[in-house]
Design an enzyme around this catalytic site. Sequence first.
Site, mmCIF file in Angstrom:
data_model
loop_
_atom_site.group_PDB
_atom_site.id
_atom_site.type_symbol
_atom_site.label_atom_id
_atom_site.label_comp_id
_atom_site.label_asym_id
_atom_site.label_seq_id
_atom_site.Cartn_x
_atom_site.Cartn_y
_atom_site.Cartn_z
ATOM 1 C CB CYS A 93 -1.155 7.380 1.084
ATOM 2 S SG CYS A 93 -2.720 6.500 2.164
ATOM 3 C CD GLU B 19 -3.060 -1.000 0.454
ATOM 4 O OE1 GLU B 19 -3.546 0.097 0.093
ATOM 5 O OE2 GLU B 19 -3.805 -1.891 0.380
HETATM 6 P P1 NAP Z 1 8.508 4.502 4.688
HETATM 7 O O1 NAP Z 1 9.520 5.462 5.074
HETATM 8 O O2 NAP Z 1 8.385 3.772 3.588
HETATM 9 O O3 NAP Z 1 8.229 3.585 5.846
HETATM 10 C C1 NAP Z 1 7.415 2.780 6.199
HETATM 11 C C2 NAP Z 1 7.620 1.508 7.147
HETATM 12 O O4 NAP Z 1 8.925 0.844 6.286
HETATM 13 C C3 NAP Z 1 8.336 1.887 8.515
HETATM 14 O O5 NAP Z 1 8.054 1.082 9.296
HETATM 15 C C4 NAP Z 1 9.945 1.952 8.004
HETATM 16 O O6 NAP Z 1 10.827 1.836 9.296
HETATM 17 C C5 NAP Z 1 9.914 0.500 7.237
HETATM 18 N N1 NAP Z 1 11.099 0.910 6.359
HETATM 19 C C6 NAP Z 1 11.925 1.720 5.740
HETATM 20 N N2 NAP Z 1 12.736 1.017 5.058
HETATM 21 C C7 NAP Z 1 12.716 -0.400 4.874
HETATM 22 C C8 NAP Z 1 13.531 -1.239 4.301
HETATM 23 N N3 NAP Z 1 14.497 -1.074 3.431
HETATM 24 N N4 NAP Z 1 12.810 -2.494 4.386
HETATM 25 C C9 NAP Z 1 11.767 -2.730 5.301
HETATM 26 N N5 NAP Z 1 11.097 -1.953 5.896
HETATM 27 C C10 NAP Z 1 11.557 -0.654 5.883
HETATM 28 O O7 NAP Z 1 7.070 5.593 4.972
HETATM 29 P P2 NAP Z 1 6.668 6.703 6.028
HETATM 30 O O8 NAP Z 1 7.529 7.911 5.969
HETATM 31 O O9 NAP Z 1 6.604 5.929 7.372
HETATM 32 O O10 NAP Z 1 5.008 6.853 5.427
HETATM 33 C C11 NAP Z 1 4.740 7.443 4.512
HETATM 34 C C12 NAP Z 1 4.476 7.075 3.031
HETATM 35 O O11 NAP Z 1 3.579 5.844 3.520
HETATM 36 C C13 NAP Z 1 3.756 7.900 2.142
HETATM 37 O O12 NAP Z 1 4.386 7.713 0.992
HETATM 38 C C14 NAP Z 1 2.532 7.316 2.086
HETATM 39 O O13 NAP Z 1 1.866 7.524 0.831
HETATM 40 C C15 NAP Z 1 2.673 5.861 2.685
HETATM 41 N N6 NAP Z 1 1.460 5.418 3.202
HETATM 42 C C16 NAP Z 1 0.422 4.557 2.227
HETATM 43 C C17 NAP Z 1 -0.808 4.257 2.574
HETATM 44 C C18 NAP Z 1 -1.616 3.548 1.958
HETATM 45 O O14 NAP Z 1 -2.644 2.933 2.447
HETATM 46 N N7 NAP Z 1 -1.461 3.346 0.498
HETATM 47 C C19 NAP Z 1 -1.363 4.706 3.939
HETATM 48 C C20 NAP Z 1 -0.445 5.363 4.876
HETATM 49 C C21 NAP Z 1 0.900 5.750 3.936
HETATM 50 P P3 NAP Z 1 11.249 3.220 10.016
HETATM 51 O O15 NAP Z 1 10.611 4.446 9.561
HETATM 52 O O16 NAP Z 1 10.935 2.929 11.410
HETATM 53 O O17 NAP Z 1 12.815 3.037 9.654
#
Ligand code: NAP
Length: 509
Positions: free
Chosen positions: A314, A280
């Site tokens: 998002c 997602e």
């Molecule tokens: P993110 O930086 O992609 O992080 C999401 C999760 O992935 C966090 O728990 C993060 O850990 C972890 N992560 C980071 N690098 C990783 C890797 N190499 N391998 C495995 N896990 C890893 O996203 P965010 O900044 O938290 O959230 C914002 C994004 O989420 C936006 O792009 C938004 O559009 C998207 N989002 C999508 C939806 C949907 O339903 N489509 C809903 C909400 C948000 P840490 O951050 O703890 O290091």
Amino acid sequence: MPKNAAIEQEDGYGLQISPPNRDRLNSVINPSSPPSGLFIAGEWVETRERIPVLQKYTGETLGTIAAAGPDHLESAVAAARKAFPAFARMPAHQRSAILEKASLLLRAHQEPMAKWIAMETGKALKFARLEAERAADTFHLSSQEACRIHGETLPMDAVRSGEGLLGFWQRKPLGVIAAITPFNFPLNLVSHKVAPALAAGNTVVLKPSEVTPYSAAFLCRILEEAGLPAGCLNLVHGAGSAIGSALVEHRGTDMITFTGSAAVGKAILARAGIKRTTLELGNASPVVIAEDADLRRAAAKCALGANYCSGQVCISTQRIYAEAKIAEAFMELLLEETARLKVGDPLDEVTDVGPMISEREATRVAAWIGEAKMDGARVRHGEERKGAVHYPTVLDRVKPGMKVVDEEVFGPVVSVIPCRDFPEALRQADDSRYALQASVFTRDIERAFRAISDLGFGGIIINDTPHMRPDHIPYGGNRQSGLGREGPRFAIEEMTRIQMIQFRTAYPN
Ligand code: NAP
């Protein structure tokens, strides 16, 4: 006292908890102090390495949480594997009852949960309350879906090779689900993974965002109190690049369910191997304003849709394509509505817009606005930044090629783009590598159906903004916005496998 004797369900949503029982529940859940450990095999485990968790508005330290190392991850996956066979065999009505109890406990603790969400994300308390309520809904819906997981019989004699056979298929849980979640909805997006996984009889290893870990920790405590057997839900904290990455590559899991950025989603897909994966991801959500729309209502909705949770959603309203005839009139109303939003301390009841997740993110958003201005964009409202607080900002004179148009801004910034006519507005709205949800404001049924036909998004909303997500809908994106669908019923489909059974009942000549 047996577990949960304290909860008496009054009706579908009502709760009656007597004062002594409320005290007992509060001492178990302890809403004033979230657990700081990892949760592995039903035990809370503290570690020497700690991660500080900040109050996002004041910058104060709320506390520290235990960081998981490789051994903790091994233990968490092993605990989930060990718990799986018995949990998969647990009758559906029992799994359903545990989820319903969790839903009731979430409702009973909505206010303290909302305060923790507001503090660890910076989201305005009034919206944090909605998130806590929605998480209870997600558990309630999943509890119901637990009793609806079924296959069907097949007319085997539809082909000659099927003659003499009785055939049916059923759904089985996949096994151990690795769930990785983002910071922006730290309770409800965790619930959207944990509740359907458990409803289907899977066990879970959860890695929430390390900057918003407390909501997930509370949820573990709530499920513990609801009677979830040890090992069915395991919680590990740590950086995505370390523990998240190790979880993705772990051979002891059967599925990865990820919500987060497209960049991390792509990296996960590349390393997941042959394993079911749902993603997602992000969006650069468009809204089309037709010349016949109720402009005042559309402007009020767009102002909130662009700035709700400081635009860190998002499906935040980001690109508004307005038919040229009404574009400036709409802009004036949008500016008026945006100016009404109260920016400040998220714990203040009147606040609409709190800080972003970090000063670094607010600075990035300011830099993107700066780049757009250099390229000809005009700021019609906002632009200021104080620390992690970025004020709601409205732009025009933007064009493709600018980050504020092409990329996901994930901040309180919206652009209005005048278009020659309605088909041209639809064309530009659809011209994105993301395709999660899009919306159109119109009172004309033909325009509405044209939009449904032309927009290749996972969800289309007519007369509201893209940020509409009632928790039972099939929710998910196309193109770079992801793979698979969430919403309890649909997540359960992703989290189960089909098993086909054929009985030879006759031997045709
Ligand atoms: P993110 O930086 O992609 O992080 C999401 C999760 O992935 C966090 O728990 C993060 O850990 C972890 N992560 C980071 N690098 C990783 C890797 N190499 N391998 C495995 N896990 C890893 O996203 P965010 O900044 O938290 O959230 C914002 C994004 O989420 C936006 O792009 C938004 O559009 C998207 N989002 C999508 C939806 C949907 O339903 N489509 C809903 C909400 C948000 P840490 O951050 O703890 O290091």
